[in-house]
Design a protein around this motif. Structure first.
Motif, PDB file in Angstrom:
ATOM      1  N   ASP A 175      -0.620  -7.866  10.693  1.00 18.25           N
ATOM      2  CA  ASP A 175      -1.848  -8.481  10.210  1.00 18.25           C
ATOM      3  C   ASP A 175      -2.333  -9.441  11.291  1.00 18.25           C
ATOM      4  OD1 ASP A 175      -3.876  -9.883   9.033  1.00 18.25           O
ATOM      5  OD2 ASP A 175      -2.718 -10.592   7.308  1.00 18.25           O
TER       6      ASP A 175
ATOM      7  N   SER B  27       3.089 -10.581   9.410  1.00 15.64           N
ATOM      8  CA  SER B  27       2.282 -10.408   8.204  1.00 15.64           C
ATOM      9  C   SER B  27       2.986 -11.149   7.083  1.00 15.64           C
ATOM     10  CB  SER B  27       2.109  -8.927   7.844  1.00 15.64           C
ATOM     11  OG  SER B  27       3.314  -8.394   7.344  1.00 15.64           O
TER      12      SER B  27
ATOM     13  N   ARG C 227       2.644  -2.534   9.404  1.00 17.81           N
ATOM     14  CA  ARG C 227       1.400  -2.989  10.025  1.00 17.81           C
ATOM     15  C   ARG C 227       1.378  -4.489  10.303  1.00 17.81           C
ATOM     16  NH1 ARG C 227      -1.418   1.150  12.300  1.00 17.81           N
ATOM     17  NH2 ARG C 227      -1.237   2.981  10.961  1.00 17.81           N
TER      18      ARG C 227
ATOM     19  N   PRO D 168       2.699   6.743  14.406  1.00 17.76           N
ATOM     20  CA  PRO D 168       2.189   5.743  13.476  1.00 17.76           C
ATOM     21  C   PRO D 168       1.172   6.289  12.476  1.00 17.76           C
ATOM     22  CG  PRO D 168       0.969   5.615  15.518  1.00 17.76           C
ATOM     23  CD  PRO D 168       1.965   6.723  15.695  1.00 17.76           C
TER      24      PRO D 168
ATOM     25  N   GLU E  99      -7.155   7.544   4.260  1.00 14.84           N
ATOM     26  CA  GLU E  99      -6.195   7.622   5.351  1.00 14.84           C
ATOM     27  C   GLU E  99      -5.665   9.034   5.538  1.00 14.84           C
ATOM     28  OE1 GLU E  99      -4.696   5.754   7.897  1.00 14.84           O
ATOM     29  OE2 GLU E  99      -6.588   4.754   7.536  1.00 14.84           O
TER      30      GLU E  99
ATOM     31  N   LEU F 182      -1.660  -1.705  15.868  1.00 18.46           N
ATOM     32  CA  LEU F 182      -1.155  -2.782  15.019  1.00 18.46           C
ATOM     33  C   LEU F 182       0.196  -2.441  14.396  1.00 18.46           C
ATOM     34  CD1 LEU F 182      -4.452  -3.908  13.249  1.00 18.46           C
ATOM     35  CD2 LEU F 182      -3.282  -5.006  15.172  1.00 18.46           C
ATOM     36  N   MET F 183       0.949  -1.564  15.021  1.00 13.95           N
ATOM     37  CA  MET F 183       2.284  -1.269  14.510  1.00 13.95           C
ATOM     38  C   MET F 183       3.247  -2.398  14.867  1.00 13.95           C
ATOM     39  SD  MET F 183       2.146   1.481  12.744  1.00 13.95           S
ATOM     40  CE  MET F 183       3.801   2.132  12.586  1.00 13.95           C
TER      41      MET F 183
ATOM     42  N   ALA G 199       3.184   2.000   5.061  1.00 12.14           N
ATOM     43  CA  ALA G 199       1.985   1.495   5.737  1.00 12.14           C
ATOM     44  C   ALA G 199       1.938  -0.032   5.742  1.00 12.14           C
ATOM     45  CB  ALA G 199       0.731   2.088   5.104  1.00 12.14           C
TER      46      ALA G 199
END
Length: 679
Positions: free
Chosen positions: A405, A415, A403, A634, A661, A610-611, A399
């Motif tokens: 940011d 990120s 992802r 995702p 989640e 946001l992948m 995760a």
């Protein structure tokens, strides 16, 4: 009973030696499960940033892992090894009898010890499936077995005998549901039968690249070559005696629903001409990395030498003295080039886009003999190794890696963790290519790590090492055209070659192609997908196509944790539970509503926002022509597992899961007479 003569004749010195080759975290969990020894449970594990270590010390477990809990104190490590040796010696002295794996109520704590972290009780069942103590944990279990005549009336067609199709056949046979399999090749294995190019190797740990019932299959490597993967699939076919249920060398051309008969008509072409079957349900297991993607380059047809796709590698091909061009530098190209360089007189690597490589020390190395000795002789160690590797590839790991940011600002990364990963792998490139600074820029991707398929390579010998050879040339000028004896690039240069290898991937976004699939009212599958490409409900069902299930369908290339085989097993169990429900309830069809189809896909789209592969600099099969991924999923695998767990029980709810989640959204209700329409 397993032959234990190897252990029974082992000396104390042998045992003292072999335990040093076991992962101490595996021993920590396994020994506690077998003995309940609280001194083992008291041993502390520390979490380290394993890829910050000196060159050549990347994770031996899983190259993409950034950190993991481990036993770092030397005295603790010595104690674990001493207790492991003492257990094995005692077990040997007792005659190595079959023993149970300790009390079930101890398993949650034991797995937490092996993982180095606790997890919610709501996740325990999923992790117990990964532990594989029960080989049929993802099979169909009849709550009220139907009479044999009812079973005999319902027949399932399985298309494809690769990883997904073989599992579907095994599970159907185990459940007693009549089935048959149609396979276009003359052997099982799917992509691992077709891809026989030099260097073809799995990039997931082999111990987790098996079905649950394959946990005891012995592998010689941490990441096995093509021939070993094919050996496993042949073992599945032979061990479960399903070869006689497979029609080989027969390619399905069309699958058409007959509404009046409530049957699928399947037309195929085989060595003896056209064939026709009828089935109550279809499980399509053709995958989406199965049809070679050939580029369109001017003059391809004029080339006078050998030219072929990597998935069509000629048998007994001799490249000695040949000048070979490799067009394409994805995972296949990067695996192929280091081995091809050893065979050809000169290798030309035509690269359009470089890819991020993740180095691991164990990628090419065989296991030390002691590792396989432990596999054979230490009770349940394979199960705990499988769990440990599954945990390292779990949602808690992937995760944060995957992802974006949106608050993070950097010209190259998306990120803080992504920047760290990029810096690490860029340092690897610079270290490997230090003597050729001209290559560093050419081999550094513009897009951030994980925006394309991450490629695992060996720390000591990889594509980078091959490019340093005098007989390997990297060409980054765009190809203009192919001539009869070479390749011309933009700017006027021409490279004379004898052989062209197309490492250009597969038609990954053309799901089920080139089969003609028609559902109710003659609707073609392309009509359902005309908006923005292939989609499915839970990766497997399509509205208007009753009793039709896909394995490795749209959005099942999971980035929410665990491996593809795990997602496939979950989908297969779901399909069999749907089929089983039809049989026991004496119904004929199951379908998913169009509304539910879009509600689920809205959840996928929301999770995809946001992948990392949404980065606009990335251009690969992770995104289709509409800018979304038809391949990747995702969504957190714990959520997927909950959705796929029990379609017959509408009372199952996300409240059973404690992790936010993992809570199954009430928006998606994959249950009979809710999202699933039964008639």
């Amino acid at each position: 009973m397993t032959d234990k003569s190897e252990l029974l004749t082992a000396t104390d010195e042998t045992i003292d030696d072999v335990v040093k080759y076991a992962d101490p975290m595996v021993l920590r969990g396994l020994l506690y499960q077998l003995t309940g020894d609280e001194t083992i449970a008291a041993i502390q594990a520390t979490t380290a940033q394993i890829r910050d270590s000196e060159p050549g010390k990347a994770s031996k477990d899983f190259a993409l892992v950034q950190s993991k809990a481990d036993v770092s104190d030397p005295s603790d490590l010595a104690m674990i090894q001493s207790k492991a040796a003492a257990f094995l010696k005692s077990y040997r002295d007792q005659g190595a009898p079959n023993i149970p794996c300790g009390p079930p109520e101890r398993l949650h704590r034991s797995l937490s010890l092996a993982a180095g972290a606790d997890f919610s009780a709501s996740e325990l069942e999923m992790w117990l499936e990964q532990l594989a103590l029960d080989p049929w944990a993802r099979g169909h279990v009849w709550q009220d077995p139907p009479p044999s005549p009812d079973l005999g009336k319902f027949v399932v067609a399985v298309i494809g005998a690769g990883m997904g199709g073989l599992n579907a056949a095994v599970q159907l046979k185990h459940a007693g549901i009549p089935y048959f399999v149609i396979e276009k090749n003359d052997e099982v294995g799917g992509t691992w039968y077709e891809n026989q190019y030099p260097g073809a190797r799995v990039d997931s740990p082999s111990r987790t690249y098996t079905h649950i019932y394959g946990v005891d299959f012995e592998y010689p490597n941490a990441f096995c070559l093509q021939r070993e993967n094919l050996r496993y699939f042949k073992w599945v076919a032979d061990h479960f005696d399903i070869r006689n249920d497979i029609t080989f060398k027969t390619e399905v051309k069309s699958v058409v629903w007959d509404e009046s008969a409530k049957l699928w008509e399947i037309k195929a072409a085989g060595p003896d001409g056209p064939r026709v079957w009828h089935a109550n349900a279809v499980i399509a297991s053709v995958g989406f990395l199965s049809r070679p993607n050939m580029p369109t380059i001017e003059g391809m047809e004029t080339f006078e030498g050998d030219a072929f796709h990597t998935a069509r590698w000629p048998a007994r091909l001799d490249l000695k003295g040949k000048r070979v061009a490799v067009i394409g530098t994805g995972a296949t190209g990067y695996q192929l080039v280091p081995e091809l360089a050893k065979l050809a007189d000169h290798t030309f690597v035509f690269q359009r886009t470089p890819n991020w490589c993740f180095d691991t020390k164990s990628y090419l190395d065989p296991f030390p003999a002691q590792v396989n000795w432990l596999d054979r002789n230490f009770p349940y160690i394979r199960n705990f190794i499988r769990f440990r590797l599954s945990w390292l590839a779990g949602p808690q790991t992937f995760a944060p890696i995957m992802r974006i940011d949106p608050q993070f600002e950097d010209p190259h990364a998306r990120s803080a963790l992504n920047k760290k990963i990029r810096d690490q792998q860029l340092a690897f490139i610079k270290r490997k290519l230090a003597s050729r600074p001209d290559l560093i820029e050419k081999m550094t991707p513009v897009a951030p790590p994980y925006s394309a398929r991450p490629i695992i390579v060996d720390t000591d010998y990889s594509v980078y090492d091959a490019l340093l050879r005098d007989d390997v040339t990297l060409v980054t000028d765009p190809i203009l055209k192919i001539k009869s004896n070479g390749i011309e690039v933009r700017g006027g240069g021409t490279y004379s070659v004898d052989t062209i290898v197309y490492a250009t991937g597969f038609k990954a976004n053309d799901f089920l192609w080139p089969m003609e699939i028609r559902g109710r009212d003659g609707k073609r599958i392309e009509e359902l997908w005309e908006k923005d490409g292939a989609r499915a409900y839970l990766g497997t069902m399509l509205p208007g196509f009753p009793n039709f299930f896909m394995i490795y369908g749209p959005n099942t290339n999971n980035f929410g944790g665990l491996q593809i085989v795990d997602f496939e097993e979950m989908v297969t169990r779901f399909a069999l539970q749907c089929i089983g429900g039809l049989i026991t309830q004496k119904k004929r069809t199951i379908d998913v509503s169009l509304d539910a189809y879009w509600r689920y896909n809205d959840e996928v789209d929301r999770a995809e926002t946001l992948m990392m592969y949404k980065d606009p600099r990335a251009n690969n099969y992770y995104k289709n022509d509409n800018g979304r991924s038809a391949a990747n999923n995702p969504v957190d695998i714990r959520k997927i597992w909950t959705w796929l767990r029990n379609p017959l029980n509408g009372h199952v709810s996300g409240e059973q899961s404690g992790n936010p989640e993992a809570i199954a959204s009430p928006i998606v209700r994959p249950y009979f007479r809710e999202d699933l329409v039964v008639e």
